[in-house]
Scaffold this motif. Structure first.
Motif, PDB file in Angstrom:
ATOM      1  N   MET A  85       0.842  -1.194   0.000  1.00 38.99           N
ATOM      2  CA  MET A  85       0.000   0.000   0.000  1.00 38.99           C
ATOM      3  C   MET A  85       0.877   1.244   0.000  1.00 38.99           C
ATOM      4  O   MET A  85       1.080   1.872   1.039  1.00 38.99           O
ATOM      5  N   PRO A  86       1.442   1.614  -1.149  1.00 41.07           N
ATOM      6  CA  PRO A  86       2.255   2.830  -1.176  1.00 41.07           C
ATOM      7  C   PRO A  86       1.421   4.022  -0.711  1.00 41.07           C
ATOM      8  O   PRO A  86       0.212   4.065  -0.926  1.00 41.07           O
ATOM      9  N   ASP A  87       2.072   4.949  -0.042  1.00 33.93           N
ATOM     10  CA  ASP A  87       1.387   6.133   0.476  1.00 33.93           C
ATOM     11  C   ASP A  87       0.773   6.916  -0.680  1.00 33.93           C
ATOM     12  O   ASP A  87       1.478   7.272  -1.625  1.00 33.93           O
ATOM     13  N   PRO A  88      -0.539   7.206  -0.630  1.00 33.27           N
ATOM     14  CA  PRO A  88      -1.183   7.890  -1.757  1.00 33.27           C
ATOM     15  C   PRO A  88      -0.712   9.334  -1.947  1.00 33.27           C
ATOM     16  O   PRO A  88      -0.784   9.855  -3.057  1.00 33.27           O
ATOM     17  N   GLU A  89      -0.217   9.973  -0.898  1.00 33.11           N
ATOM     18  CA  GLU A  89       0.235  11.361  -1.028  1.00 33.11           C
ATOM     19  C   GLU A  89       1.660  11.470  -1.563  1.00 33.11           C
ATOM     20  O   GLU A  89       1.944  12.266  -2.438  1.00 33.11           O
ATOM     21  N   SER A  90       2.557  10.657  -1.004  1.00 32.87           N
ATOM     22  CA  SER A  90       3.972  10.766  -1.381  1.00 32.87           C
ATOM     23  C   SER A  90       4.417   9.666  -2.347  1.00 32.87           C
ATOM     24  O   SER A  90       5.506   9.749  -2.894  1.00 32.87           O
ATOM     25  N   ASP A  91       3.604   8.624  -2.506  1.00 33.95           N
ATOM     26  CA  ASP A  91       3.938   7.445  -3.294  1.00 33.95           C
ATOM     27  C   ASP A  91       5.129   6.695  -2.700  1.00 33.95           C
ATOM     28  O   ASP A  91       5.782   5.894  -3.364  1.00 33.95           O
ATOM     29  N   ARG A  92       5.425   6.971  -1.428  1.00 29.46           N
ATOM     30  CA  ARG A  92       6.530   6.296  -0.741  1.00 29.46           C
ATOM     31  C   ARG A  92       6.179   4.830  -0.499  1.00 29.46           C
ATOM     32  O   ARG A  92       5.052   4.505  -0.137  1.00 29.46           O
ATOM     33  N   PRO A  93       7.123   3.907  -0.708  1.00 29.25           N
ATOM     34  CA  PRO A  93       6.870   2.481  -0.515  1.00 29.25           C
ATOM     35  C   PRO A  93       6.446   2.152   0.920  1.00 29.25           C
ATOM     36  O   PRO A  93       7.041   2.642   1.885  1.00 29.25           O
ATOM     37  N   ARG A  94       5.399   1.311   1.026  1.00 32.24           N
ATOM     38  CA  ARG A  94       4.880   0.939   2.337  1.00 32.24           C
ATOM     39  C   ARG A  94       4.116  -0.372   2.227  1.00 32.24           C
ATOM     40  O   ARG A  94       3.351  -0.585   1.298  1.00 32.24           O
ATOM     41  N   TYR A  95       4.347  -1.255   3.193  1.00 32.53           N
ATOM     42  CA  TYR A  95       3.534  -2.445   3.391  1.00 32.53           C
ATOM     43  C   TYR A  95       2.830  -2.288   4.732  1.00 32.53           C
ATOM     44  O   TYR A  95       3.402  -1.727   5.679  1.00 32.53           O
ATOM     45  N   ILE A  96       1.601  -2.789   4.810  1.00 35.71           N
ATOM     46  CA  ILE A  96       0.833  -2.704   6.050  1.00 35.71           C
ATOM     47  C   ILE A  96       0.388  -4.104   6.447  1.00 35.71           C
ATOM     48  O   ILE A  96      -0.062  -4.885   5.602  1.00 35.71           O
ATOM     49  N   LEU A  97       0.510  -4.437   7.730  1.00 40.44           N
ATOM     50  CA  LEU A  97      -0.026  -5.671   8.266  1.00 40.44           C
ATOM     51  C   LEU A  97      -0.671  -5.380   9.614  1.00 40.44           C
ATOM     52  O   LEU A  97      -0.428  -4.321  10.209  1.00 40.44           O
ATOM     53  N   THR A  98      -1.500  -6.298  10.071  1.00 40.96           N
ATOM     54  CA  THR A  98      -2.162  -6.157  11.367  1.00 40.96           C
ATOM     55  C   THR A  98      -1.699  -7.296  12.259  1.00 40.96           C
ATOM     56  O   THR A  98      -1.672  -8.455  11.834  1.00 40.96           O
ATOM     57  N   VAL A  99      -1.329  -6.935  13.486  1.00 40.29           N
ATOM     58  CA  VAL A  99      -0.887  -7.923  14.467  1.00 40.29           C
ATOM     59  C   VAL A  99      -1.775  -7.818  15.703  1.00 40.29           C
ATOM     60  O   VAL A  99      -2.471  -6.826  15.904  1.00 40.29           O
ATOM     61  N   GLY A 100      -1.734  -8.852  16.514  1.00 39.83           N
ATOM     62  CA  GLY A 100      -2.483  -8.853  17.758  1.00 39.83           C
ATOM     63  C   GLY A 100      -1.595  -9.234  18.917  1.00 39.83           C
ATOM     64  O   GLY A 100      -0.527  -9.827  18.730  1.00 39.83           O
ATOM     65  N   MET A 101      -2.068  -8.879  20.120  1.00 37.15           N
ATOM     66  CA  MET A 101      -1.324  -9.240  21.327  1.00 37.15           C
ATOM     67  C   MET A 101      -2.236  -9.243  22.539  1.00 37.15           C
ATOM     68  O   MET A 101      -3.252  -8.541  22.561  1.00 37.15           O
TER      69      MET A 101
END
Length: 126
Positions: free
Chosen positions: A105-121
């Protein structure tokens, strides 16, 4: 008093050598421009069972290129389930898991590379 899950996650991520090899200590609740970094966000919801706090957290893995961002996301995904034990003088991590795999999911404003995940604890008082 227990540490909040986002602060606990930052402390725990900073103990993972595969993660810190890529980020050093650039792990925060704030966006950190520049080289590889992680932004941690506590998601709404979760549940409380007696003294335990079940939390879901969004982990954003940022970098200057997609390969490094992907390596960072993979390091978190691989290492996160192993974090258990003492967080600090007031908090204990009773368990950790991956809720969703990394998504590009690259940042829509800067187009900077990004991956997103969800973790639990699960956190509890020490």
């Amino acid at each position: 008093m227990m540490t909040t899950p986002d602060a606990a996650a930052i402390a725990l991520l900073r103990t993972l050598s595969a993660v810190t090899a890529l980020t050093s200590t650039r792990i925060s609740t704030d966006y950190l421009p520049g080289s590889a970094s992680i932004r941690v966000t506590l998601l709404p919801g979760g549940q409380a069972e007696q003294e335990l706090w079940r939390a879901s957290l969004q982990i954003e893995c940022w970098a200057t290129d997609q390969i490094v961002a992907g390596q960072l996301a993979t390091a978190v995904r691989t290492s996160w389930p192993s974090v258990r034990g003492v967080v600090d003088s007031s908090t204990w991590c009773a368990g950790a898991w991956i809720e969703s795999n990394p998504t590009w999911m690259p940042d829509p404003e800067s187009d900077r590379p990004r991956y997103i995940l969800t973790v639990g604890m699960w956190l509890g008082p020490r």
